[in-house]
Design a protein around this motif. Structure first.
Motif, PDB file in Angstrom:
ATOM      1  N   PRO A  34      75.385  29.270  31.272  1.00 22.60           N
ATOM      2  CA  PRO A  34      75.801  30.009  30.071  1.00 22.60           C
ATOM      3  C   PRO A  34      76.960  30.960  30.363  1.00 22.60           C
ATOM      4  CG  PRO A  34      73.867  31.040  31.004  1.00 22.60           C
ATOM      5  CD  PRO A  34      74.167  29.827  31.850  1.00 22.60           C
ATOM      6  N   THR A  35      77.810  31.144  29.359  1.00 19.48           N
ATOM      7  CA  THR A  35      78.876  32.136  29.471  1.00 19.48           C
ATOM      8  C   THR A  35      78.344  33.494  29.007  1.00 19.48           C
ATOM      9  OG1 THR A  35      79.685  31.752  27.219  1.00 19.48           O
ATOM     10  CG2 THR A  35      80.683  30.433  28.967  1.00 19.48           C
ATOM     11  N   ILE A  36      79.015  34.549  29.458  1.00 21.59           N
ATOM     12  CA  ILE A  36      78.765  35.904  28.959  1.00 21.59           C
ATOM     13  C   ILE A  36      79.844  36.237  27.947  1.00 21.59           C
ATOM     14  CG2 ILE A  36      78.728  38.362  29.555  1.00 21.59           C
ATOM     15  CD1 ILE A  36      77.642  37.537  32.297  1.00 21.59           C
ATOM     16  N   ASP A  37      81.081  35.936  28.320  1.00 19.55           N
ATOM     17  CA  ASP A  37      82.205  36.106  27.411  1.00 19.55           C
ATOM     18  C   ASP A  37      83.293  35.100  27.759  1.00 19.55           C
ATOM     19  OD1 ASP A  37      83.522  37.320  29.633  1.00 19.55           O
ATOM     20  OD2 ASP A  37      82.891  39.293  28.988  1.00 19.55           O
ATOM     21  N   ILE A  38      84.192  34.880  26.786  1.00 23.37           N
ATOM     22  CA  ILE A  38      85.218  33.850  26.937  1.00 23.37           C
ATOM     23  C   ILE A  38      86.567  34.364  26.444  1.00 23.37           C
ATOM     24  CG2 ILE A  38      83.588  31.925  26.706  1.00 23.37           C
ATOM     25  CD1 ILE A  38      84.555  31.629  23.796  1.00 23.37           C
ATOM     26  N   SER A  39      87.632  33.708  26.903  1.00 25.47           N
ATOM     27  CA  SER A  39      88.978  33.940  26.381  1.00 25.47           C
ATOM     28  C   SER A  39      89.701  32.599  26.420  1.00 25.47           C
ATOM     29  CB  SER A  39      89.721  34.987  27.215  1.00 25.47           C
ATOM     30  OG  SER A  39      90.074  34.467  28.474  1.00 25.47           O
ATOM     31  N   CYS A  40      90.956  32.601  26.064  1.00 26.05           N
ATOM     32  CA  CYS A  40      91.717  31.348  26.069  1.00 26.05           C
ATOM     33  C   CYS A  40      91.903  30.784  27.471  1.00 26.05           C
ATOM     34  CB  CYS A  40      93.083  31.554  25.433  1.00 26.05           C
ATOM     35  SG  CYS A  40      92.995  31.904  23.684  1.00 26.05           S
ATOM     36  N   VAL A  46      77.264  32.863  34.040  1.00 28.23           N
ATOM     37  CA  VAL A  46      76.087  33.110  34.871  1.00 28.23           C
ATOM     38  C   VAL A  46      75.740  31.803  35.564  1.00 28.23           C
ATOM     39  CG1 VAL A  46      73.662  33.805  34.898  1.00 28.23           C
ATOM     40  CG2 VAL A  46      75.246  34.886  33.295  1.00 28.23           C
ATOM     41  N   THR A  47      75.576  31.849  36.870  1.00 32.01           N
ATOM     42  CA  THR A  47      75.331  30.638  37.651  1.00 32.01           C
ATOM     43  C   THR A  47      74.224  30.875  38.677  1.00 32.01           C
ATOM     44  OG1 THR A  47      76.390  29.038  39.141  1.00 32.01           O
ATOM     45  CG2 THR A  47      77.223  31.268  39.204  1.00 32.01           C
ATOM     46  N   LYS A  48      73.579  29.813  39.096  1.00 40.72           N
ATOM     47  CA  LYS A  48      72.535  29.904  40.115  1.00 40.72           C
ATOM     48  C   LYS A  48      73.111  29.723  41.512  1.00 40.72           C
ATOM     49  CE  LYS A  48      69.097  28.238  36.946  1.00 40.72           C
ATOM     50  NZ  LYS A  48      68.546  27.035  36.369  1.00 40.72           N
ATOM     51  N   LYS A  49      74.359  29.304  41.570  1.00 40.74           N
ATOM     52  CA  LYS A  49      75.004  28.964  42.830  1.00 40.74           C
ATOM     53  C   LYS A  49      75.945  30.078  43.273  1.00 40.74           C
ATOM     54  CE  LYS A  49      78.306  25.639  44.521  1.00 40.74           C
ATOM     55  NZ  LYS A  49      79.311  24.706  44.132  1.00 40.74           N
ATOM     56  N   LEU A  50      76.057  30.285  44.555  1.00 41.96           N
ATOM     57  CA  LEU A  50      77.020  31.225  45.118  1.00 41.96           C
ATOM     58  C   LEU A  50      78.363  30.512  45.235  1.00 41.96           C
ATOM     59  CD1 LEU A  50      77.599  33.967  46.461  1.00 41.96           C
ATOM     60  CD2 LEU A  50      76.952  32.921  48.626  1.00 41.96           C
ATOM     61  N   TRP A  51      79.391  31.044  44.583  1.00 47.93           N
ATOM     62  CA  TRP A  51      80.731  30.465  44.600  1.00 47.93           C
ATOM     63  C   TRP A  51      81.648  31.349  45.439  1.00 47.93           C
ATOM     64  CZ3 TRP A  51      81.976  26.034  41.670  1.00 47.93           C
ATOM     65  CH2 TRP A  51      80.964  25.590  40.811  1.00 47.93           C
ATOM     66  N   TYR A  78      73.999  38.907  40.050  1.00 48.08           N
ATOM     67  CA  TYR A  78      73.716  39.242  38.649  1.00 48.08           C
ATOM     68  C   TYR A  78      72.250  39.638  38.488  1.00 48.08           C
ATOM     69  CZ  TYR A  78      74.027  38.836  33.552  1.00 48.08           C
ATOM     70  OH  TYR A  78      74.013  39.079  32.212  1.00 48.08           O
ATOM     71  N   THR A  79      71.361  38.748  38.876  1.00 46.47           N
ATOM     72  CA  THR A  79      69.923  39.064  38.935  1.00 46.47           C
ATOM     73  C   THR A  79      69.440  38.612  40.307  1.00 46.47           C
ATOM     74  OG1 THR A  79      69.179  36.928  38.103  1.00 46.47           O
ATOM     75  CG2 THR A  79      69.680  38.615  36.450  1.00 46.47           C
ATOM     76  N   HIS A  80      68.141  38.686  40.519  1.00 42.48           N
ATOM     77  CA  HIS A  80      67.610  38.259  41.823  1.00 42.48           C
ATOM     78  C   HIS A  80      67.911  36.792  42.122  1.00 42.48           C
ATOM     79  CE1 HIS A  80      65.914  42.092  42.035  1.00 42.48           C
ATOM     80  NE2 HIS A  80      64.677  41.813  42.382  1.00 42.48           N
ATOM     81  N   PHE A  81      68.025  35.981  41.077  1.00 40.08           N
ATOM     82  CA  PHE A  81      68.182  34.546  41.282  1.00 40.08           C
ATOM     83  C   PHE A  81      69.459  33.976  40.681  1.00 40.08           C
ATOM     84  CE2 PHE A  81      63.629  35.522  41.111  1.00 40.08           C
ATOM     85  CZ  PHE A  81      63.292  35.170  42.413  1.00 40.08           C
ATOM     86  N   SER A  82      70.429  34.845  40.353  1.00 42.97           N
ATOM     87  CA  SER A  82      71.663  34.328  39.758  1.00 42.97           C
ATOM     88  C   SER A  82      72.869  35.187  40.133  1.00 42.97           C
ATOM     89  CB  SER A  82      71.532  34.240  38.237  1.00 42.97           C
ATOM     90  OG  SER A  82      71.431  35.526  37.672  1.00 42.97           O
ATOM     91  N   PHE A  83      74.039  34.639  39.828  1.00 42.11           N
ATOM     92  CA  PHE A  83      75.312  35.294  40.084  1.00 42.11           C
ATOM     93  C   PHE A  83      76.142  35.237  38.808  1.00 42.11           C
ATOM     94  CE2 PHE A  83      73.783  33.400  43.965  1.00 42.11           C
ATOM     95  CZ  PHE A  83      73.928  34.417  44.895  1.00 42.11           C
ATOM     96  N   VAL A  84      77.157  36.076  38.732  1.00 38.65           N
ATOM     97  CA  VAL A  84      78.122  35.975  37.646  1.00 38.65           C
ATOM     98  C   VAL A  84      79.473  35.687  38.294  1.00 38.65           C
ATOM     99  CG1 VAL A  84      78.601  38.464  37.515  1.00 38.65           C
ATOM    100  CG2 VAL A  84      79.019  37.023  35.541  1.00 38.65           C
ATOM    101  N   ILE A  85      80.167  34.686  37.741  1.00 40.28           N
ATOM    102  CA  ILE A  85      81.490  34.358  38.253  1.00 40.28           C
ATOM    103  C   ILE A  85      82.530  34.576  37.165  1.00 40.28           C
ATOM    104  CG2 ILE A  85      80.715  32.715  40.003  1.00 40.28           C
ATOM    105  CD1 ILE A  85      81.534  30.438  38.120  1.00 40.28           C
ATOM    106  N   GLY A  86      83.689  34.999  37.581  1.00 39.51           N
ATOM    107  CA  GLY A  86      84.841  35.062  36.696  1.00 39.51           C
ATOM    108  C   GLY A  86      85.700  33.860  37.013  1.00 39.51           C
ATOM    109  N   ILE A  87      86.081  33.108  35.986  1.00 44.02           N
ATOM    110  CA  ILE A  87      86.916  31.932  36.228  1.00 44.02           C
ATOM    111  C   ILE A  87      88.244  32.074  35.483  1.00 44.02           C
ATOM    112  CG2 ILE A  87      85.047  30.316  36.731  1.00 44.02           C
ATOM    113  CD1 ILE A  87      85.276  29.303  33.873  1.00 44.02           C
TER     114      ILE A  87
END
Length: 101
Positions: A34-40, A46-51, A78-87
């Motif tokens: 899932p996304t948290i926020d988006i732009s063009c 939010v991801t379960k994988k470490l990038w 992000y949480t105990h079992f997830s990460f947030v990535i900026g792309i």
């Protein structure tokens, strides 16, 4: 010594939760996330994988017809079992919310 102004975004991100398919050509795996926020030209996801920063990734929106090659700008816990990535997306085609015809 003059103070340097803080860096700012080139474009505004909108708080929209939708699902995207992430694909890493470095480690051939898919993840529905899932996304948290988006732009063009970017998103926070939010991801379960470490990038890794600068890791290439392909992004495809599930609801719309957006597709783009991209890179990971950052990855933070992000949480105990997830990460947030900026792309950052390179030359995205399609739209986040318009379905394919």
């Amino acid at each position: 010594m003059p103070k340097t102004p803080p860096l700012s975004r080139r474009e505004v991100r909108f708080p929209v939760k939708m699902f995207v398919n992430l694909y890493s050509p470095d480690h051939p795996t898919y993840e529905l996330a899932p996304t948290i926020d988006i732009s063009c030209h970017g998103a926070r996801v939010v991801t379960k994988k470490l990038w890794e920063p600068n890791q290439p990734v392909s992004v495809r929106s599930i609801r719309g017809n957006l597709y783009s090659h991209a890179r990971v700008v950052y990855c933070r816990p992000y949480t105990h079992f997830s990460f947030v990535i900026g792309i950052e997306m390179y030359y995205p085609s399609g739209d986040w919310t318009k379905p394919c015809r």
